[in-house]
Motif scaffolding. Sequence first.
Motif, PDB file in Angstrom:
ATOM      1  N   LEU A 180      -8.903  11.558   1.190  1.00 53.93           N
ATOM      2  CA  LEU A 180      -9.838  11.405   0.064  1.00 53.93           C
ATOM      3  C   LEU A 180      -9.151  10.750  -1.123  1.00 53.93           C
ATOM      4  CD1 LEU A 180     -11.686  14.873   0.153  1.00 53.93           C
ATOM      5  CD2 LEU A 180     -12.604  12.656   0.859  1.00 53.93           C
ATOM      6  N   HIS A 181      -7.892  11.126  -1.344  1.00 56.38           N
ATOM      7  CA  HIS A 181      -7.124  10.540  -2.447  1.00 56.38           C
ATOM      8  C   HIS A 181      -6.875   9.054  -2.196  1.00 56.38           C
ATOM      9  CE1 HIS A 181      -4.227  10.199  -5.686  1.00 56.38           C
ATOM     10  NE2 HIS A 181      -3.316   9.751  -4.835  1.00 56.38           N
ATOM     11  N   LEU A 182      -6.522   8.702  -0.950  1.00 59.04           N
ATOM     12  CA  LEU A 182      -6.273   7.295  -0.623  1.00 59.04           C
ATOM     13  C   LEU A 182      -7.551   6.471  -0.748  1.00 59.04           C
ATOM     14  CD1 LEU A 182      -3.960   7.704   2.521  1.00 59.04           C
ATOM     15  CD2 LEU A 182      -3.275   6.979   0.224  1.00 59.04           C
ATOM     16  N   ALA A 183      -8.676   7.055  -0.320  1.00 59.03           N
ATOM     17  CA  ALA A 183      -9.945   6.330  -0.399  1.00 59.03           C
ATOM     18  C   ALA A 183     -10.338   6.084  -1.846  1.00 59.03           C
ATOM     19  CB  ALA A 183     -11.036   7.122   0.325  1.00 59.03           C
ATOM     20  N   ALA A 184     -10.095   7.063  -2.701  1.00 61.25           N
ATOM     21  CA  ALA A 184     -10.437   6.918  -4.116  1.00 61.25           C
ATOM     22  C   ALA A 184      -9.633   5.812  -4.778  1.00 61.25           C
ATOM     23  CB  ALA A 184     -10.208   8.240  -4.840  1.00 61.25           C
ATOM     24  N   GLN A 185      -8.419   5.554  -4.262  1.00 62.38           N
ATOM     25  CA  GLN A 185      -7.584   4.474  -4.807  1.00 62.38           C
ATOM     26  C   GLN A 185      -8.048   3.105  -4.336  1.00 62.38           C
ATOM     27  OE1 GLN A 185      -3.655   5.632  -3.469  1.00 62.38           O
ATOM     28  NE2 GLN A 185      -3.181   6.556  -5.457  1.00 62.38           N
ATOM     29  N   GLY A 186      -8.715   3.063  -3.166  1.00 60.30           N
ATOM     30  CA  GLY A 186      -9.128   1.786  -2.602  1.00 60.30           C
ATOM     31  C   GLY A 186      -8.022   1.160  -1.770  1.00 60.30           C
ATOM     32  N   VAL A 187      -8.392   0.132  -1.001  1.00 58.43           N
ATOM     33  CA  VAL A 187      -7.426  -0.552  -0.122  1.00 58.43           C
ATOM     34  C   VAL A 187      -7.484  -2.038  -0.407  1.00 58.43           C
ATOM     35  CG1 VAL A 187      -6.715  -0.985   2.249  1.00 58.43           C
ATOM     36  CG2 VAL A 187      -7.749   1.207   1.658  1.00 58.43           C
ATOM     37  N   GLN A 188      -6.346  -2.608  -0.812  1.00 60.93           N
ATOM     38  CA  GLN A 188      -6.294  -4.031  -1.127  1.00 60.93           C
ATOM     39  C   GLN A 188      -6.341  -4.871   0.142  1.00 60.93           C
ATOM     40  OE1 GLN A 188      -2.708  -4.303  -3.545  1.00 60.93           O
ATOM     41  NE2 GLN A 188      -3.950  -4.389  -5.395  1.00 60.93           N
ATOM     42  N   THR A 189      -6.703  -6.132  -0.011  1.00 58.41           N
ATOM     43  CA  THR A 189      -6.891  -7.034   1.122  1.00 58.41           C
ATOM     44  C   THR A 189      -5.658  -7.107   2.006  1.00 58.41           C
ATOM     45  OG1 THR A 189      -8.411  -8.372  -0.201  1.00 58.41           O
ATOM     46  CG2 THR A 189      -7.502  -9.381   1.786  1.00 58.41           C
ATOM     47  N   ARG A 190      -4.485  -7.232   1.401  1.00 56.13           N
ATOM     48  CA  ARG A 190      -3.273  -7.459   2.184  1.00 56.13           C
ATOM     49  C   ARG A 190      -2.844  -6.246   3.005  1.00 56.13           C
ATOM     50  NH1 ARG A 190      -1.429  -6.987  -3.126  1.00 56.13           N
ATOM     51  NH2 ARG A 190      -0.004  -5.236  -3.519  1.00 56.13           N
ATOM     52  N   SER A 191      -3.425  -5.099   2.722  1.00 51.01           N
ATOM     53  CA  SER A 191      -2.991  -3.907   3.450  1.00 51.01           C
ATOM     54  C   SER A 191      -4.131  -3.232   4.206  1.00 51.01           C
ATOM     55  CB  SER A 191      -2.369  -2.906   2.480  1.00 51.01           C
ATOM     56  OG  SER A 191      -3.269  -2.594   1.426  1.00 51.01           O
ATOM     57  N   ARG A 192      -5.138  -4.010   4.557  1.00 47.72           N
ATOM     58  CA  ARG A 192      -6.296  -3.436   5.241  1.00 47.72           C
ATOM     59  C   ARG A 192      -6.034  -3.218   6.729  1.00 47.72           C
ATOM     60  NH1 ARG A 192     -11.181  -3.986   2.445  1.00 47.72           N
ATOM     61  NH2 ARG A 192     -12.404  -4.586   4.249  1.00 47.72           N
ATOM     62  N   TRP A 193      -5.153  -4.004   7.316  1.00 50.30           N
ATOM     63  CA  TRP A 193      -4.833  -3.877   8.739  1.00 50.30           C
ATOM     64  C   TRP A 193      -3.417  -3.341   8.889  1.00 50.30           C
ATOM     65  CZ3 TRP A 193      -8.511  -4.612  12.415  1.00 50.30           C
ATOM     66  CH2 TRP A 193      -9.672  -5.262  12.012  1.00 50.30           C
ATOM     67  N   VAL A 194      -3.262  -2.263   9.674  1.00 51.29           N
ATOM     68  CA  VAL A 194      -1.954  -1.608   9.763  1.00 51.29           C
ATOM     69  C   VAL A 194      -1.552  -1.383  11.219  1.00 51.29           C
ATOM     70  CG1 VAL A 194      -2.225  -0.430   7.550  1.00 51.29           C
ATOM     71  CG2 VAL A 194      -3.020   0.692   9.621  1.00 51.29           C
ATOM     72  N   SER A 195      -0.226  -1.354  11.421  1.00 51.00           N
ATOM     73  CA  SER A 195       0.332  -1.039  12.742  1.00 51.00           C
ATOM     74  C   SER A 195       0.428   0.474  12.901  1.00 51.00           C
ATOM     75  CB  SER A 195       1.719  -1.670  12.873  1.00 51.00           C
ATOM     76  OG  SER A 195       2.596  -1.080  11.914  1.00 51.00           O
ATOM     77  N   GLY A 196       0.855   0.911  14.075  1.00 49.85           N
ATOM     78  CA  GLY A 196       0.962   2.339  14.340  1.00 49.85           C
ATOM     79  C   GLY A 196       1.924   3.035  13.399  1.00 49.85           C
ATOM     80  N   GLU A 197       3.086   2.447  13.182  1.00 50.16           N
ATOM     81  CA  GLU A 197       4.086   3.066  12.311  1.00 50.16           C
ATOM     82  C   GLU A 197       3.598   3.130  10.868  1.00 50.16           C
ATOM     83  OE1 GLU A 197       7.843   1.161  12.694  1.00 50.16           O
ATOM     84  OE2 GLU A 197       8.114   1.741  14.810  1.00 50.16           O
ATOM     85  N   GLU A 198       2.980   2.034  10.410  1.00 51.31           N
ATOM     86  CA  GLU A 198       2.480   2.022   9.031  1.00 51.31           C
ATOM     87  C   GLU A 198       1.307   2.988   8.870  1.00 51.31           C
ATOM     88  OE1 GLU A 198       1.133  -1.185   5.576  1.00 51.31           O
ATOM     89  OE2 GLU A 198       1.439  -1.847   7.643  1.00 51.31           O
ATOM     90  N   PHE A 199       0.505   3.118   9.915  1.00 52.90           N
ATOM     91  CA  PHE A 199      -0.624   4.051   9.907  1.00 52.90           C
ATOM     92  C   PHE A 199      -0.124   5.478   9.671  1.00 52.90           C
ATOM     93  CE2 PHE A 199      -3.435   6.930  12.321  1.00 52.90           C
ATOM     94  CZ  PHE A 199      -4.668   6.646  11.748  1.00 52.90           C
ATOM     95  N   ALA A 200       0.886   5.887  10.442  1.00 52.17           N
ATOM     96  CA  ALA A 200       1.439   7.236  10.295  1.00 52.17           C
ATOM     97  C   ALA A 200       2.123   7.399   8.946  1.00 52.17           C
ATOM     98  CB  ALA A 200       2.423   7.511  11.428  1.00 52.17           C
ATOM     99  N   GLN A 201       2.810   6.355   8.502  1.00 50.62           N
ATOM    100  CA  GLN A 201       3.532   6.417   7.230  1.00 50.62           C
ATOM    101  C   GLN A 201       2.573   6.613   6.061  1.00 50.62           C
ATOM    102  OE1 GLN A 201       5.831   2.898   6.420  1.00 50.62           O
ATOM    103  NE2 GLN A 201       6.831   3.772   4.624  1.00 50.62           N
ATOM    104  N   ARG A 202       1.445   5.909   6.067  1.00 53.35           N
ATOM    105  CA  ARG A 202       0.487   6.036   4.967  1.00 53.35           C
ATOM    106  C   ARG A 202      -0.133   7.432   4.915  1.00 53.35           C
ATOM    107  NH1 ARG A 202      -3.124   0.622   3.984  1.00 53.35           N
ATOM    108  NH2 ARG A 202      -1.427  -0.887   4.029  1.00 53.35           N
ATOM    109  N   LEU A 203      -0.291   8.016   6.087  1.00 54.20           N
ATOM    110  CA  LEU A 203      -0.887   9.352   6.135  1.00 54.20           C
ATOM    111  C   LEU A 203       0.156  10.449   5.949  1.00 54.20           C
ATOM    112  CD1 LEU A 203      -3.420   8.887   9.086  1.00 54.20           C
ATOM    113  CD2 LEU A 203      -3.886   8.817   6.634  1.00 54.20           C
TER     114      LEU A 203
END
Length: 401
Positions: free
Chosen positions: A252-275
């Motif tokens: 919910l916190h990440l969604a409230a911040q929004g997602v910029q264009t350059r970081s809309r598509w993520v790999s498996g490692e980046e997916f886990a890292q962001r969460l």
Amino acid sequence: MRLVVVAAGFHRVRMRGKQHIPSDPREAPVVVMAPHSSFFDAIAIVCLGAPSVVAKADTARLPFIGQLINYTQPVYVWRDDPNSRQNTIKEIIERATSKEDWPQVLIFPEGTCTNRSCLITFKPGGFYPGVPVQPVTIRYPNARDTVTWTWEGPGALKLLWLTLTQVHSSCEIEFLPVYYPSEEEKRDPKLYARNVRDVMAKALGIPVLDYTYDDCRLIARAKQLGIPNAAAAREINEIRGQLGLERSQLELHLAAQGVQTRSRWVSGEEFAQRLGVPMDQRSQRLFDIFVQRSSGLVHFPDYLLSACFLSLQHAPLSQLLSLAFKLYDTNRTGRLNIKTFEEVATRCLGLTPEEAQGTFRAVDLDEKGYITYDEFTSYAQKKSDFSFIFTSDGSHKPKTQ
């Protein structure tokens, strides 16, 4: 009631096994029937000698049939009443343990209709008394399936018509031996329910699946709104719980911040890292549910929208919509053009692309080329078609046109 069954084309109702009719009201006072897949399961009420049924309250309003069911002294469940579950359990316990000459209580413990390919989680309500129960299975061994009435598929009237057009339809009811609970099962109704389900699944030759009525309702709601990967909503929620994401509300916190264009598509490692979770089998499975096979990447806004829907499933849809506007606003300007609004409307409001584009133009009367969340909600408040967005939301009250 028997005439109604015959008129519906069920000239052959085969009975197998032995029905246990207790001489002592406390001996097998509860009959457990599964799988529950159709309104035609009411045939069992006839064949079992009109026991009391546990049914949703809407059943009482059915023309003719509802009145017949009322004669069985049913236990009605009011799903809109938060106290209904406890009241239902209390009534079942009172009848099952009473010395009075109550009819047996017939329950469909799945609590909703399925397609008979498995047995879903049994609700424990009928097992709380801790008394012996008689499991009963029901089958429809017909060449054409015209009876299955589930969340997705033909409606009741169409199924009735299709069944009436058959030369005849068959139903098979099998009485299994009375199940006597152990002391442990008497103390644990959920264990009791699971063990009875296993016995019935074995007799039917089908697997069990730990889905509940609430899971089905959640998935149906997600599909209706267009939430990404709606069919996997239950599994997604389960994995999020295991990873601690449901509790932390990080998404919910990440969604409230929004997602910029350059970081809309993520790999498996980046997916886990962001969460903020380890890259293990659980996070990998979560990633695999959302991965785009062509690129091997996950569209992160889609995942966050799904996670926010699960976190806010009991909140008004306007809260989710507010976050969706931020998620798909790639420039973080608070404005959506027609393309990005289409993404939101098809994923969050259940609109088709054409409906989304038409709505955008209706809101953007000045033809600015963009709309804001406030502009859309101001428009939606005046339209009855969008009243579902503001249900129980005190900050947005629908207006009449």
